[in-house]
Design a protein around this motif. Structure first.
Motif, PDB file in Angstrom:
ATOM      1  N   ILE A   1     -56.234  24.427  -2.997  1.00  0.00           N
ATOM      2  CA  ILE A   1     -56.952  23.740  -4.077  1.00  0.00           C
ATOM      3  C   ILE A   1     -57.197  24.681  -5.259  1.00  0.00           C
ATOM      4  CG2 ILE A   1     -58.062  22.030  -2.602  1.00  0.00           C
ATOM      5  CD1 ILE A   1     -60.566  23.798  -2.587  1.00  0.00           C
ATOM      6  N   ALA A   2     -56.569  25.862  -5.243  1.00  0.00           N
ATOM      7  CA  ALA A   2     -56.786  26.858  -6.295  1.00  0.00           C
ATOM      8  C   ALA A   2     -55.731  26.710  -7.397  1.00  0.00           C
ATOM      9  CB  ALA A   2     -56.755  28.271  -5.711  1.00  0.00           C
ATOM     10  N   ASP A   3     -55.578  25.476  -7.875  1.00  0.00           N
ATOM     11  CA  ASP A   3     -54.630  25.220  -8.948  1.00  0.00           C
ATOM     12  C   ASP A   3     -55.333  24.793 -10.226  1.00  0.00           C
ATOM     13  OD1 ASP A   3     -55.535  22.766  -8.142  1.00  0.00           O
ATOM     14  OD2 ASP A   3     -53.578  21.970  -7.549  1.00  0.00           O
ATOM     15  N   GLY A   4     -56.631  25.072 -10.296  1.00  0.00           N
ATOM     16  CA  GLY A   4     -57.407  24.727 -11.481  1.00  0.00           C
ATOM     17  C   GLY A   4     -58.036  23.358 -11.436  1.00  0.00           C
TER      18      GLY A   4
ATOM     19  N   ILE B   1     -60.896  26.324  -9.413  1.00  0.00           N
ATOM     20  CA  ILE B   1     -60.580  27.683  -8.961  1.00  0.00           C
ATOM     21  C   ILE B   1     -59.301  28.108  -9.663  1.00  0.00           C
ATOM     22  CG2 ILE B   1     -60.037  29.139  -6.976  1.00  0.00           C
ATOM     23  CD1 ILE B   1     -61.524  27.080  -5.234  1.00  0.00           C
ATOM     24  N   GLY B   2     -59.439  29.007 -10.580  1.00  0.00           N
ATOM     25  CA  GLY B   2     -58.284  29.446 -11.353  1.00  0.00           C
ATOM     26  C   GLY B   2     -58.705  30.434 -12.421  1.00  0.00           C
ATOM     27  N   VAL B   3     -57.726  30.960 -13.119  1.00  0.00           N
ATOM     28  CA  VAL B   3     -57.963  31.954 -14.159  1.00  0.00           C
ATOM     29  C   VAL B   3     -57.173  31.531 -15.389  1.00  0.00           C
ATOM     30  CG1 VAL B   3     -57.860  34.406 -14.741  1.00  0.00           C
ATOM     31  CG2 VAL B   3     -58.115  33.708 -12.354  1.00  0.00           C
ATOM     32  N   ILE B   4     -57.764  31.711 -16.548  1.00  0.00           N
ATOM     33  CA  ILE B   4     -57.092  31.316 -17.782  1.00  0.00           C
ATOM     34  C   ILE B   4     -57.191  32.421 -18.827  1.00  0.00           C
ATOM     35  CG2 ILE B   4     -59.151  30.170 -18.713  1.00  0.00           C
ATOM     36  CD1 ILE B   4     -57.221  28.066 -19.924  1.00  0.00           C
ATOM     37  N   SER B   5     -56.123  32.583 -19.571  1.00  0.00           N
ATOM     38  CA  SER B   5     -56.106  33.519 -20.688  1.00  0.00           C
ATOM     39  C   SER B   5     -55.277  32.882 -21.793  1.00  0.00           C
ATOM     40  CB  SER B   5     -55.498  34.856 -20.257  1.00  0.00           C
ATOM     41  OG  SER B   5     -55.629  35.818 -21.271  1.00  0.00           O
TER      42      SER B   5
ATOM     43  N   VAL C   1     -59.477  37.395 -20.065  1.00  0.00           N
ATOM     44  CA  VAL C   1     -59.240  36.696 -18.803  1.00  0.00           C
ATOM     45  C   VAL C   1     -60.550  36.048 -18.381  1.00  0.00           C
ATOM     46  CG1 VAL C   1     -58.486  36.952 -16.424  1.00  0.00           C
ATOM     47  CG2 VAL C   1     -57.465  38.377 -18.193  1.00  0.00           C
ATOM     48  N   TYR C   2     -60.512  34.739 -18.088  1.00  0.00           N
ATOM     49  CA  TYR C   2     -61.737  33.985 -17.842  1.00  0.00           C
ATOM     50  C   TYR C   2     -61.651  33.138 -16.579  1.00  0.00           C
ATOM     51  CZ  TYR C   2     -62.741  35.103 -22.731  1.00  0.00           C
ATOM     52  OH  TYR C   2     -62.961  35.767 -23.904  1.00  0.00           O
ATOM     53  N   PHE C   3     -62.815  33.011 -15.889  1.00  0.00           N
ATOM     54  CA  PHE C   3     -63.031  31.970 -14.899  1.00  0.00           C
ATOM     55  C   PHE C   3     -63.710  30.847 -15.685  1.00  0.00           C
ATOM     56  CE2 PHE C   3     -63.833  35.536 -11.609  1.00  0.00           C
ATOM     57  CZ  PHE C   3     -62.498  35.549 -11.227  1.00  0.00           C
ATOM     58  N   LEU C   4     -62.954  29.955 -16.293  1.00  0.00           N
ATOM     59  CA  LEU C   4     -63.543  28.982 -17.208  1.00  0.00           C
ATOM     60  C   LEU C   4     -62.881  27.634 -17.045  1.00  0.00           C
ATOM     61  CD1 LEU C   4     -65.632  28.781 -19.534  1.00  0.00           C
ATOM     62  CD2 LEU C   4     -63.763  29.287 -21.114  1.00  0.00           C
ATOM     63  N   ALA C   5     -63.705  26.601 -16.828  1.00  0.00           N
ATOM     64  CA  ALA C   5     -63.177  25.232 -16.695  1.00  0.00           C
ATOM     65  C   ALA C   5     -62.796  24.714 -18.069  1.00  0.00           C
ATOM     66  CB  ALA C   5     -64.223  24.329 -16.061  1.00  0.00           C
ATOM     67  N   ARG C   6     -61.631  24.090 -18.170  1.00  0.00           N
ATOM     68  CA  ARG C   6     -61.158  23.523 -19.441  1.00  0.00           C
ATOM     69  C   ARG C   6     -61.051  22.018 -19.330  1.00  0.00           C
ATOM     70  NH1 ARG C   6     -61.946  27.077 -23.520  1.00  0.00           N
ATOM     71  NH2 ARG C   6     -60.758  28.988 -23.295  1.00  0.00           N
TER      72      ARG C   6
END
Length: 278
Positions: free
Chosen positions: A189-192, A114-118, A273-278
């Motif tokens: 738990i929203a820290d990626g 749960i997180g956002v990445i750019s 801006v993405y909801f994307l698992a890295r």
């Protein structure tokens, strides 16, 4: 269990919609639109009482994830809807999943994130070595925030951080509402972090551990259906048309598909801006 096209089935029918791969953006945008159409097709099928949403995705673009999420919520107002998490249902994949009233995951499914990445590449030094100079004419100081040909300023960074934090708030709210959890519990738990299916069940993100057929069985029970379920998949109209049109040129079609997949992967790495698992 038997599979069929939506128009040939009889008896207890359970629809199946796949959400696979990167969600939205570039070439994947067409796939997102196809998923939306499939959901609506099943919503309008009066004889279909239950649908399983099969998610196997690392997520993707924010807008596309939200579009599918909202359409699944509408479907759940008309039908019994159960999510089956495959190998990976993380970030935007989880965003889509929480629109389903019931979620089944394998113990080893990778979910959460749960997180956002750019991300923004910085090619300023490379451009200088190559003797490339880029002149920018803009209407506002933030119009080129994230410009790869200059360093990001503190103001640029604060601007983008504000965007991702706002988007994270939307993600947390969707999870909290879908799973009937307190937002504070979701934010914890929203820290990626990525969770296994077993951990997700403990956190309240998943209802039951099991495989795809367990999800089908749960959908059947929730819809009060009896007998052996017939799995109903939406017809791939575009695929059928190409098959008829191209005949023996299957190799050329396969090459075109491979090109689209590669382009989709490249698009996923572009600024945004993405909801994307890295």
């Amino acid at each position: 269990m038997r599979g069929e096209s939506p128009r040939l089935g009889s008896g207890p029918r359970v629809g199946v919609i796949d959400v696979k791969g990167t969600i939205g953006g570039g070439a994947d945008r067409d796939e997102t639109e196809d998923i939306l159409k499939r959901i609506r097709r099943f919503a309008e099928d009066g004889d279909l009482k239950a649908v399983v949403i099969r998610v196997d995705s690392p997520g993707g673009s924010v807008g596309a994830s939200q579009e599918i999420h909202d359409e699944v919520k509408r479907l759940a107002q008309k039908k019994v809807v159960v999510c089956s998490m495959g190998n990976l249902a993380a970030s935007g994949g989880l965003y889509v999943s929480v629109a389903c009233p019931k979620i089944v995951a394998n113990p080893g499914t990778l979910t959460g994130s749960i997180g956002v990445i750019s991300q923004f590449p910085n090619v300023k030094d490379l451009a200088e070595k190559l003797g490339v100079k880029v002149e920018t004419v803009k209407t506002g100081k933030l119009k080129d925030a994230g410009n790869p040909f200059r360093d990001m300023t503190p103001e640029d960074r604060a601007y983008w951080q504000g965007l991702v934090e706002n988007t994270l708030g939307q993600f947390v709210k969707a999870v909290a509402e879908g799973r009937k959890l307190d937002e504070a519990k979701v934010r914890a738990i929203a820290d990626g972090r990525v969770l296994t299916g077993a951990q997700a069940k403990e956190a309240g993100l998943v209802d039951q551990l099991g495989n795809f057929y367990d999800a089908v069985e749960l959908a059947k029970q929730e819809a009060k259906l009896s007998g052996e379920p017939v799995l109903v998949y939406p017809p791939d109209e575009r695929g059928r048309f190409l098959e008829q049109l191209m005949g023996g040129a299957a190799g050329a079609v396969a090459d075109a598909v491979a090109t689209r997949v590669a382009q989709g992967a490249a698009d996923a790495r572009q600024p945004g801006v993405y909801f994307l698992a890295r």
